[in-house]
Design a protein around this motif. Structure first.
Motif, PDB file in Angstrom:
ATOM      1  N   ASP A  20      -5.642   5.684  13.849  1.00 17.61           N
ATOM      2  CA  ASP A  20      -5.711   4.444  13.061  1.00 17.61           C
ATOM      3  C   ASP A  20      -4.822   4.494  11.820  1.00 17.61           C
ATOM      4  OD1 ASP A  20      -7.531   3.261  14.825  1.00 17.61           O
ATOM      5  OD2 ASP A  20      -9.257   4.109  13.758  1.00 17.61           O
ATOM      6  N   THR A  21      -3.606   4.998  11.976  1.00 19.97           N
ATOM      7  CA  THR A  21      -2.686   5.114  10.847  1.00 19.97           C
ATOM      8  C   THR A  21      -2.499   3.774  10.155  1.00 19.97           C
ATOM      9  OG1 THR A  21      -1.515   6.925  11.932  1.00 19.97           O
ATOM     10  CG2 THR A  21      -0.349   5.801  10.159  1.00 19.97           C
ATOM     11  N   GLU A  22      -2.262   2.730  10.915  1.00 21.10           N
ATOM     12  CA  GLU A  22      -2.014   1.403  10.340  1.00 21.10           C
ATOM     13  C   GLU A  22      -3.213   0.919   9.518  1.00 21.10           C
ATOM     14  OE1 GLU A  22       0.881  -0.334  10.442  1.00 21.10           O
ATOM     15  OE2 GLU A  22       1.713   1.421  11.419  1.00 21.10           O
ATOM     16  N   LYS A  23      -4.405   1.216   9.991  1.00 19.97           N
ATOM     17  CA  LYS A  23      -5.617   0.778   9.308  1.00 19.97           C
ATOM     18  C   LYS A  23      -5.841   1.572   8.015  1.00 19.97           C
ATOM     19  CE  LYS A  23     -10.525   0.947  10.155  1.00 19.97           C
ATOM     20  NZ  LYS A  23     -11.544   1.276  11.118  1.00 19.97           N
ATOM     21  N   GLU A  24      -5.534   2.855   8.044  1.00 18.52           N
ATOM     22  CA  GLU A  24      -5.800   3.736   6.909  1.00 18.52           C
ATOM     23  C   GLU A  24      -4.655   3.773   5.897  1.00 18.52           C
ATOM     24  OE1 GLU A  24      -8.639   5.407   6.444  1.00 18.52           O
ATOM     25  OE2 GLU A  24      -9.502   4.723   8.325  1.00 18.52           O
ATOM     26  N   TYR A  25      -3.452   3.387   6.318  1.00 15.38           N
ATOM     27  CA  TYR A  25      -2.240   3.521   5.502  1.00 15.38           C
ATOM     28  C   TYR A  25      -2.377   2.864   4.133  1.00 15.38           C
ATOM     29  CZ  TYR A  25       2.692   3.333   4.203  1.00 15.38           C
ATOM     30  OH  TYR A  25       3.886   3.488   3.555  1.00 15.38           O
ATOM     31  N   SER A  26      -1.918   3.584   3.101  1.00 16.49           N
ATOM     32  CA  SER A  26      -1.919   3.044   1.743  1.00 16.49           C
ATOM     33  C   SER A  26      -0.855   3.770   0.934  1.00 16.49           C
ATOM     34  CB  SER A  26      -3.296   3.253   1.105  1.00 16.49           C
ATOM     35  OG  SER A  26      -3.245   3.143  -0.287  1.00 16.49           O
ATOM     36  N   ASP A  27       0.098   3.025   0.377  1.00 18.66           N
ATOM     37  CA  ASP A  27       1.113   3.637  -0.493  1.00 18.66           C
ATOM     38  C   ASP A  27       0.451   4.352  -1.659  1.00 18.66           C
ATOM     39  OD1 ASP A  27       3.315   2.875   0.992  1.00 18.66           O
ATOM     40  OD2 ASP A  27       3.729   1.085  -0.205  1.00 18.66           O
ATOM     41  N   TRP A  28      -0.562   3.724  -2.225  1.00 13.07           N
ATOM     42  CA  TRP A  28      -1.266   4.304  -3.367  1.00 13.07           C
ATOM     43  C   TRP A  28      -1.885   5.649  -2.984  1.00 13.07           C
ATOM     44  CZ3 TRP A  28      -6.337   5.733  -4.245  1.00 13.07           C
ATOM     45  CH2 TRP A  28      -6.649   6.049  -5.576  1.00 13.07           C
ATOM     46  N   ALA A  29      -2.540   5.719  -1.828  1.00 14.47           N
ATOM     47  CA  ALA A  29      -3.171   6.971  -1.387  1.00 14.47           C
ATOM     48  C   ALA A  29      -2.124   8.061  -1.184  1.00 14.47           C
ATOM     49  CB  ALA A  29      -3.969   6.740  -0.109  1.00 14.47           C
TER      50      ALA A  29
END
Length: 122
Positions: free
Chosen positions: A72-81
């Motif tokens: 679920d990369t797309e779901k979890e992805y976050s620039d901030w993270a």
């Protein structure tokens, strides 16, 4: 009780001004032949493993996200993270007496692990 973290840091610092020698043995990250994955959280370790595997290559945020969140990369992805994890990795490097400058930002492209002599230690 013996402070293993302090002992490991002293040992790594005693390696002198040699360039940081990161390597992989299986899934374990080594610094100058000393296993250091215990110094990193699970996510920090995943980022370090990716960067060591591809030392000298620019790793995009998508590459890093795939390593951090293999499902679920797309779901979890976050620039901030990703930015926060990179900042924590840099702090860990300082604790290991390694310049955080070995982790370079390549604007608009991603991150690069550069183990040149210029960034061998603090």
């Amino acid at each position: 009780m013996v402070d293993v973290f302090a002992m490991m840091c002293d040992f790594i610092k005693a390696q002198g001004e040699r360039p940081a020698g990161f390597s992989l043995v299986g899934d374990s990250v080594y610094l100058n032949n000393v296993p250091v994955e215990k110094f990193f959280s699970r996510k920090e370790h995943r980022v370090m493993k990716l960067l060591v595997e591809h030392e000298g290559e620019v790793m995009s945020r998508n590459d890093i996200a795939s390593a951090l969140w293999p499902v679920d990369t797309e779901k979890e992805y976050s620039d901030w993270a990703i930015d926060q994890i990179i900042a924590r990795v840099r702090k860990r490097l300082v604790h290991l007496h390694i310049s955080p400058e070995i982790l370079k930002v390549i604007r608009g492209k991603g991150y690069l692990l550069s183990l040149s002599r210029d960034h061998a230690g603090n």
